[in-house]
Design an enzyme around this catalytic site. Structure first.
Site, mmCIF file in Angstrom:
data_model
loop_
_atom_site.group_PDB
_atom_site.id
_atom_site.type_symbol
_atom_site.label_atom_id
_atom_site.label_comp_id
_atom_site.label_asym_id
_atom_site.label_seq_id
_atom_site.Cartn_x
_atom_site.Cartn_y
_atom_site.Cartn_z
ATOM 1 N N GLY A 1 -12.124 -0.746 -30.925
ATOM 2 C CA GLY A 1 -11.790 -1.784 -29.947
ATOM 3 C C GLY A 1 -11.197 -1.161 -28.694
ATOM 4 O O GLY A 1 -10.786 0.001 -28.716
ATOM 5 N N CYS B 1 -11.868 4.261 -35.524
ATOM 6 C CA CYS B 1 -11.225 4.378 -34.210
ATOM 7 C C CYS B 1 -10.017 3.444 -34.100
ATOM 8 O O CYS B 1 -8.985 3.704 -34.714
ATOM 9 C CB CYS B 1 -12.268 4.149 -33.125
ATOM 10 S SG CYS B 1 -11.744 4.846 -31.573
ATOM 11 N N TYR B 2 -10.128 2.324 -33.394
ATOM 12 C CA TYR B 2 -8.990 1.399 -33.320
ATOM 13 C C TYR B 2 -8.578 0.953 -34.724
ATOM 14 O O TYR B 2 -7.393 0.819 -35.037
ATOM 15 C CB TYR B 2 -9.367 0.186 -32.470
ATOM 16 C CG TYR B 2 -8.216 -0.769 -32.226
ATOM 17 C CD1 TYR B 2 -7.234 -0.465 -31.291
ATOM 18 C CD2 TYR B 2 -8.111 -1.958 -32.938
ATOM 19 C CE1 TYR B 2 -6.167 -1.327 -31.076
ATOM 20 C CE2 TYR B 2 -7.050 -2.829 -32.728
ATOM 21 C CZ TYR B 2 -6.086 -2.512 -31.792
ATOM 22 O OH TYR B 2 -5.033 -3.360 -31.582
ATOM 23 N N HIS C 1 -16.981 7.700 -34.462
ATOM 24 C CA HIS C 1 -17.850 6.546 -34.742
ATOM 25 C C HIS C 1 -19.054 6.963 -35.600
ATOM 26 O O HIS C 1 -20.035 7.479 -35.054
ATOM 27 C CB HIS C 1 -18.336 5.933 -33.431
ATOM 28 C CG HIS C 1 -17.261 5.235 -32.684
ATOM 29 N ND1 HIS C 1 -16.961 3.909 -32.873
ATOM 30 C CD2 HIS C 1 -16.370 5.696 -31.776
ATOM 31 C CE1 HIS C 1 -15.955 3.566 -32.101
ATOM 32 N NE2 HIS C 1 -15.570 4.639 -31.433
ATOM 33 N N GLU D 1 -21.208 5.076 -36.846
ATOM 34 C CA GLU D 1 -22.322 4.148 -36.624
ATOM 35 C C GLU D 1 -23.227 4.565 -35.466
ATOM 36 O O GLU D 1 -24.327 4.035 -35.304
ATOM 37 C CB GLU D 1 -21.781 2.722 -36.381
ATOM 38 C CG GLU D 1 -21.018 2.491 -35.080
ATOM 39 C CD GLU D 1 -19.549 2.907 -35.127
ATOM 40 O OE1 GLU D 1 -19.187 3.721 -35.993
ATOM 41 O OE2 GLU D 1 -18.769 2.437 -34.285
ATOM 42 N N ASP E 1 -39.040 -15.133 -32.237
ATOM 43 C CA ASP E 1 -37.880 -15.717 -32.912
ATOM 44 C C ASP E 1 -38.068 -17.212 -33.185
ATOM 45 O O ASP E 1 -37.842 -17.687 -34.297
ATOM 46 C CB ASP E 1 -36.603 -15.517 -32.067
ATOM 47 C CG ASP E 1 -36.472 -14.088 -31.587
ATOM 48 O OD1 ASP E 1 -37.115 -13.225 -32.197
ATOM 49 O OD2 ASP E 1 -35.754 -13.839 -30.603
ATOM 50 N N LYS F 1 -34.145 -8.126 -34.710
ATOM 51 C CA LYS F 1 -35.533 -8.399 -34.319
ATOM 52 C C LYS F 1 -36.573 -7.830 -35.287
ATOM 53 O O LYS F 1 -37.529 -8.509 -35.665
ATOM 54 C CB LYS F 1 -35.751 -7.803 -32.924
ATOM 55 C CG LYS F 1 -37.014 -8.220 -32.259
ATOM 56 C CD LYS F 1 -36.852 -9.582 -31.689
ATOM 57 C CE LYS F 1 -37.710 -9.959 -30.584
ATOM 58 N NZ LYS F 1 -37.173 -11.146 -29.912
HETATM 59 P P1 XMP Z 1 -30.592 -7.389 -22.657
HETATM 60 O O1 XMP Z 1 -31.050 -7.705 -21.290
HETATM 61 O O2 XMP Z 1 -29.353 -8.137 -23.038
HETATM 62 O O3 XMP Z 1 -31.721 -7.960 -23.620
HETATM 63 O O4 XMP Z 1 -30.490 -5.931 -22.945
HETATM 64 C C1 XMP Z 1 -31.861 -7.651 -24.976
HETATM 65 C C2 XMP Z 1 -33.073 -8.398 -25.487
HETATM 66 O O5 XMP Z 1 -32.792 -9.808 -25.471
HETATM 67 C C3 XMP Z 1 -33.729 -10.489 -24.652
HETATM 68 N N1 XMP Z 1 -32.992 -11.546 -23.951
HETATM 69 C C4 XMP Z 1 -32.994 -12.831 -24.326
HETATM 70 N N2 XMP Z 1 -33.634 -13.482 -25.307
HETATM 71 N N3 XMP Z 1 -32.668 -15.532 -24.603
HETATM 72 C C5 XMP Z 1 -33.480 -14.836 -25.432
HETATM 73 O O6 XMP Z 1 -34.082 -15.456 -26.300
HETATM 74 C C6 XMP Z 1 -31.991 -14.957 -23.593
HETATM 75 O O7 XMP Z 1 -31.270 -15.610 -22.855
HETATM 76 C C7 XMP Z 1 -32.169 -13.540 -23.446
HETATM 77 N N4 XMP Z 1 -31.662 -12.634 -22.564
HETATM 78 C C8 XMP Z 1 -32.199 -11.426 -22.897
HETATM 79 C C9 XMP Z 1 -34.279 -9.438 -23.713
HETATM 80 O O8 XMP Z 1 -35.549 -9.783 -23.214
HETATM 81 C C10 XMP Z 1 -34.293 -8.230 -24.612
HETATM 82 O O9 XMP Z 1 -35.414 -8.241 -25.460
#
Ligand code: XMP
Length: 516
Positions: A58, A85-86, A172, A174, A230, A372
């Site tokens: 943290g 860590c924390y 860390h 992880e 999703d 994912k």
């Molecule tokens: P970032 O930009 O946060 O994105 O690195 C990580 C993954 O998430 C997707 N992403 C979203 N998916 N609603 C979604 O369903 C959202 O508001 C949203 N914002 C980002 C992004 O495309 C990437 O795969």
């Protein structure tokens, strides 16, 4: 789900790596749950299947009076504890050790040398590369604890109390840069916590379907379907559980890829028949986003408008109680401060943080424990077409967050054209499936160019392509010069409004994948 699997509880004290701890545990097929330190209930702690606790890192210093503390109730459980860590510093403080503040932060690679034989370090080399990220360190080892390793700068890098089964790491495990971090976590899970039940997606699927079937008997659910992985998997699971009581609504907010609305409609109409509805709401969304530049405001407005559209549609169906969403675990973590957690908020993913506080629906998120790649696996177990499953992720707010600054119809149309050319190139050249996600961003920048003998003054696009396992960390993909040349040439010659193409060489972290 936590009540039916042996599991590990990860208590989040705000580290950006907390999600990675969960990920690494899941990779070993062990179930785990993450809760912010200030949301731990008696019910969570008293679960008989809770076999071990990890205290995350943290950003705070335990020396700060207001910093989060280690609750005695956690120690009273007498299950093995690993502080990272924390987390280690909390343990140290609790057992009357002493924490000192370093003059400078120790950040990055470090070599540790193990000292005493520790079960946590079983099969670990004596000298080992680890990832450090801390300001404070142990000055006096707490009562009853032994030092089990030292770093090359003579910092105490791990301690343990064998009798109490409490362990602490200053580094860390992880993070991938901790070369034997996986083995250390595995030792904690299997040798110390003695966890046996493996977490398999098939079990998850069966348990989830039964859980939804029992919990939603006779209830109507609407599902926001976007055609992405999703929400598609969410709708298929729900359909298995509640059949005709599932109503899928596909909101075309106008920020989709070229032709996408049409394709999604074709696919899902076949599966859900009259229980699938497409709503064209692009006018309302554009109107609401008029003159909005700030990324967080955009996300909030889109989230809110989505719900409004849903509510309106749901009214037509009558007696809808639930809204199902394809929220995944990383979405929750990245906007977790909305639940009062300590992790710094990165952005409001529209299906989590962007939702208005007061809503008429109860939310169900069947995939919220998953990453994912696990969702894709689940999708194939549900026999979802692999083309659909292996599409690159597409964010809920769509192209709206790929147009920094103000959005209008013309910009959307330019970006759609660029996106189509770029993605087609990747598919034609068999690169699409090597890349985790690729897209273009239309920048609010015009620059001077020359085409033929004519001066141009047009838009700039930045291309992004990343490799990743789960979207939580990502590396930029490297094209060769021939590919760069071809993509750029096609975009500039086929999209009149663009005269400059850039490439985004930023990994995540420090960047995020999307620009907004
Ligand atoms: P970032 O930009 O946060 O994105 O690195 C990580 C993954 O998430 C997707 N992403 C979203 N998916 N609603 C979604 O369903 C959202 O508001 C949203 N914002 C980002 C992004 O495309 C990437 O795969």
């Amino acid at each position: 789900m936590s009540s039916i699997n042996q599991h590990i509880l990860i208590i989040d004290y705000g580290s950006q790596y907390t999600q990675l701890i969960a990920r690494r545990i899941r990779e070993q097929k062990i179930y785990c749950v993450v809760y912010p330190y200030n949301k731990i209930t008696v019910e969570i702690l008293n679960n008989k299947l809770l076999l071990g606790i990890i205290l995350s890192g943290g950003p705070n210093s335990v020396k700060d009076k207001k910093s989060p503390k280690l609750d005695n109730k956690i120690l009273d459980l007498k299950v093995p504890i690993l502080g990272i860590c924390y987390g280690l510093q909390l343990i140290c403080e609790k057992f009357k050790g002493k924490i000192g503040q370093s003059k400078s932060r120790e950040y990055g690679h470090s070599i540790i040398t193990t000292k005493n034989k520790s079960l946590l370090f079983d099969k670990i080399k004596k000298n080992n590369q680890v990832w450090m990220s801390h300001g404070d360190h142990i000055e006096k080892v707490p009562n009853g604890f032994n030092i089990t390793s030292l770093s090359n700068s003579k910092i105490i890098s791990s301690i343990e109390n064998k009798n109490k089964n409490i362990f602490g790491l200053q580094f860390h495990p992880e993070v991938y840069h901790s070369l034997q971090g996986k083995q250390i976590l595995s030792n904690f899970l299997f040798k110390i916590c003695k966890i046996k039940d493996k977490f398999f997606l098939e079990n998850f699927l069966n348990i989830k379907i039964k859980f939804l079937k029992d919990g939603l008997k006779g209830k109507k659910v609407i599902c926001g379907l976007s055609g992405g992985v999703d929400s598609t998997v969410t709708s298929f699971i729900l359909h298995k559980a509640i059949k005709k009581n599932l109503y899928c609504i596909f909101v075309d907010h106008g920020f989709l890829r070229h032709n996408e609305a049409h394709e999604v409609e074709n696919i899902f109409k076949k599966k859900f028949g009259n229980n699938f509805k497409k709503v064209n709401a692009s006018k309302i969304f554009l109107e609401k986003l008029k003159n909005i530049k700030d990324p967080e405001r955009k996300r909030k407005i889109i989230g809110k408008t989505f719900i409004k559209v849903f509510e309106k549609e749901a009214k037509k169906i009558k007696n809808v109680e639930y809204l199902a969403q394809g929220t995944l675990y990383p979405d929750i973590i990245e906007s977790v401060s909305f639940f009062g957690g300590p992790t710094a908020k990165i952005k409001s993913h529209h299906n989590v943080g962007g939702l208005p506080k007061k809503m008429k629906f109860k939310i169900i998120e069947p995939l919220k424990e998953l990453f994912k790649d696990e969702v894709r696996n689940l999708g194939s177990k549900l026999n979802i077409n692999s083309d659909l499953l292996n599409r690159h992720p597409f964010p809920g707010p769509g192209l709206a967050i790929r147009i920094p600054g103000k959005i209008d119809k013309k910009k959307i149309s330019i970006l759609q054209k660029v996106d189509t050319i770029y993605i087609k190139f990747l598919k034609d050249h068999f690169m699409y499936h090597k890349i985790w996600q690729a897209f273009a961003v239309l920048l609010p920048v015009k620059s001077v160019g020359v085409m033929g003998d004519v001066r141009t003054y047009n838009y700039t696009v930045s291309l992004r392509a990343v490799t990743s396992v789960d979207g939580m960390t990502a590396d930029f993909y490297m094209f060769n010069k021939k590919d760069f040349t071809e993509i750029s040439k096609r975009i500039i010659s086929e999209v009149r409004e663009v005269n400059r193409v850039l490439y985004d060489f930023t990994s995540k972290p420090p960047g995020t994948i999307e620009w907004e």
